[in-house]
Design an enzyme around this catalytic site. Structure first.
Site, mmCIF file in Angstrom:
data_model
loop_
_atom_site.group_PDB
_atom_site.id
_atom_site.type_symbol
_atom_site.label_atom_id
_atom_site.label_comp_id
_atom_site.label_asym_id
_atom_site.label_seq_id
_atom_site.Cartn_x
_atom_site.Cartn_y
_atom_site.Cartn_z
ATOM 1 N N SER A 1 0.801 -1.220 0.000
ATOM 2 C CA SER A 1 0.000 0.000 0.000
ATOM 3 C C SER A 1 0.834 1.270 0.000
ATOM 4 O O SER A 1 0.388 2.287 -0.517
ATOM 5 C CB SER A 1 -0.955 -0.013 1.192
ATOM 6 O OG SER A 1 -0.267 -0.257 2.396
ATOM 7 N N HIS B 1 -5.537 -2.956 -2.570
ATOM 8 C CA HIS B 1 -5.235 -1.927 -3.582
ATOM 9 C C HIS B 1 -5.244 -2.477 -4.997
ATOM 10 O O HIS B 1 -5.040 -1.722 -5.951
ATOM 11 C CB HIS B 1 -3.878 -1.284 -3.291
ATOM 12 C CG HIS B 1 -3.892 -0.445 -2.056
ATOM 13 N ND1 HIS B 1 -4.320 0.856 -2.048
ATOM 14 C CD2 HIS B 1 -3.575 -0.745 -0.772
ATOM 15 C CE1 HIS B 1 -4.245 1.335 -0.822
ATOM 16 N NE2 HIS B 1 -3.807 0.384 -0.027
ATOM 17 N N LYS C 1 -11.605 1.088 -2.036
ATOM 18 C CA LYS C 1 -10.548 1.779 -2.774
ATOM 19 C C LYS C 1 -10.974 1.957 -4.235
ATOM 20 O O LYS C 1 -11.760 2.844 -4.529
ATOM 21 C CB LYS C 1 -9.234 1.063 -2.552
ATOM 22 C CG LYS C 1 -8.796 1.361 -1.117
ATOM 23 C CD LYS C 1 -7.697 0.578 -0.555
ATOM 24 C CE LYS C 1 -7.459 1.071 0.878
ATOM 25 N NZ LYS C 1 -6.787 0.113 1.714
HETATM 26 C C1 PLP Z 1 -6.793 0.014 3.092
HETATM 27 C C2 PLP Z 1 -6.347 -1.369 3.396
HETATM 28 C C3 PLP Z 1 -7.110 -2.207 4.186
HETATM 29 C C4 PLP Z 1 -8.343 -1.723 4.900
HETATM 30 O O1 PLP Z 1 -9.401 -1.552 4.039
HETATM 31 P P1 PLP Z 1 -10.601 -0.562 4.427
HETATM 32 O O2 PLP Z 1 -11.732 -1.061 3.611
HETATM 33 O O3 PLP Z 1 -10.148 0.803 4.055
HETATM 34 O O4 PLP Z 1 -10.829 -0.713 5.886
HETATM 35 C C5 PLP Z 1 -6.687 -3.503 4.365
HETATM 36 N N1 PLP Z 1 -5.555 -3.952 3.790
HETATM 37 C C6 PLP Z 1 -4.774 -3.158 3.045
HETATM 38 C C7 PLP Z 1 -3.530 -3.703 2.429
HETATM 39 C C8 PLP Z 1 -5.142 -1.828 2.826
HETATM 40 O O5 PLP Z 1 -4.368 -1.038 2.102
#
Ligand code: PLP
Length: 396
Positions: free
Chosen positions: A185, A213, A244
């Site tokens: 990320s 992502h 995302k």
């Molecule tokens: C953003 C993210 C999450 C969490 O997801 P949300 O739906 O925003 O709570 C989990 N794992 C990774 C690798 C992320 O980048």
């Protein structure tokens, strides 16, 4: 306020001041209108290069309309946990669609990706088990591992020799679960999923891939990095988000019917929380439909990202070996990253500094992300601003 409360606040203020001195204090900006390549903050318009709204679906008219229609039909709230009376028609529908999209037997929806990681890892691993993670895995994976009570083993970023050593040394564990981000990320590089899958197979370990992502972006059909790398068969537990690229909110896990049934019965962050509002599912369904119908959206996103990365690399800047739509621009010290971010903001560009504890000390950076709706002019404007700041010596 009583004296003792003031004393407590004084302690908190001292801690906050320490964060400020270290350049680690955070004070989020407030976006006035909708999300998109351009956002308004405090009456000023900015080009936004820091959103995870990769496919520009957060404010897509079809997605918003689907949510409105769902509110008309189903109301807003779900009223209870999924296991009580909170499972509604749209929860079922999105789980069926997600399973079909991911070509999996079954899917389960969580309120967020964060809660999905907490629930899944703590349901599948416990005392006597080993959870094995990359040092750059997302905070929600780390928190899930800690919550599970399993032994937490960490290998250096993408280091497969270290992973194999850990797998060997944990041969006595009841169960071994290898968990990795697929596209990291904050670094934007890919996990060596093929190697992870074959090592895990050889040692009888389970593989969990966090495609947060990558969902909707990578692979010909947008199923993620495992699709891109041709290793979907080897992933036992696949996690994605609706939050995302899909522009909404929610986390999901796909895998075998037995896996999903087991999570429905054991994942505490699924059981002990209210089901997401049905309109959230409707928006997710609409976004998924666009992902399936418009492969050109992810192609445009990746082309735009390539243009940005080539521009930055051409200036001799360090983009940390990123390969897709997440492009870190390495700065180093936290204070310096804050200065660069501020200088960009003065030039109408939004790209906050990413600092410890989100990234290791000394690797503070700007994390530049693009959206499908960014134009060539937007990218040129960003590159121009970065070039000016480099000339002024703010960015080494
Ligand atoms: C953003 C993210 C999450 C969490 O997801 P949300 O739906 O925003 O709570 C989990 N794992 C990774 C690798 C992320 O980048």
């Amino acid at each position: 306020m009583s004296d003792s409360l003031n004393m407590r606040d004084a302690v908190l203020m001292r801690e906050l001041n320490r964060l400020k001195e270290e350049g680690l204090y955070r004070d989020p900006a407030c976006v006035e209108g909708a999300q998109g390549p351009r956002v308004e903050i405090g009456g000023t318009r900015y080009l936004c290069f820091c959103s995870n709204n990769y496919l520009s679906l957060a404010n897509h008219p079809e997605v918003a309309e689907a949510a409105r229609r769902a509110i008309d039909r189903y109301g807003w709230g779900s009223g209870a946990s999924r296991l009580v009376s909170g499972t509604m028609r749209l929860h079922r529908r999105i789980e069926e669609e997600l399973a079909s999209f991911k070509k999996a037997e079954a899917a389960i929806l969580f309120a967020t990706g964060y809660m999905a990681n907490l629930g899944v890892i703590s349901a599948l691993a416990g005392m006597g088990d080993a959870v094995i993670i990359d040092t750059l895995d997302h905070a929600s994976i780390i928190d899930g591992c800690r919550l599970s009570g399993a032994r937490l083993r960490v290998y250096p970023h993408r280091n497969m020799e270290a992973l194999e050593r850990i797998l060997r040394s944990e041969s006595g564990a009841r169960r071994r679960l290898v968990i990795t981000d697929t596209i990291f990320s904050m670094d934007g590089d890919l996990a060596p999923l093929g190697d992870i899958v074959s090592l895990a197979r050889r040692h009888g370990a389970w593989v969990m891939a966090d495609e947060a992502h990558a969902t909707g972006v990578l692979g010909a059909q947008g199923r993620g990095a495992a699709e891109l790398l041709g290793v979907e068969e080897g992933i036992d537990i696949s996690l994605g988000t609706l939050s995302k690229a899909l522009g909404g909110e929610g986390g999901f896990v796909t895998g075998s019917a037995a896996l999903v049934d087991s999570l429905r019965n054991r994942a505490r962050s699924f059981i002990y929380t209210t089901a997401p509002p049905p309109a959230v599912c409707a928006a997710g369904l609409a976004a998924l439909e666009i992902v399936r119908r418009e492969p050109g959206r992810r192609a445009a996103l990746l082309r735009t990202a390539d243009a940005l990365r080539e521009g930055l690399d051409g200036m001799g800047l360090d983009t940390m070996g990123s390969s897709h739509h997440i492009i870190p621009l390495l700065v180093g010290e936290a204070e310096q990253a804050v200065r660069v971010s501020r200088a960009l903001r003065e030039r109408g560009i939004l790209a906050p500094a990413i600092r410890p504890p989100t990234v290791p000390r000394g690797t503070s950076r700007l994390r530049l992300t693009v959206m499908a709706d960014h134009t060539g002019d937007d990218i040129r404007a960003l590159l121009e601003a970065v070039a000016r700041i480099a000339e002024e010596g703010v960015l080494r």
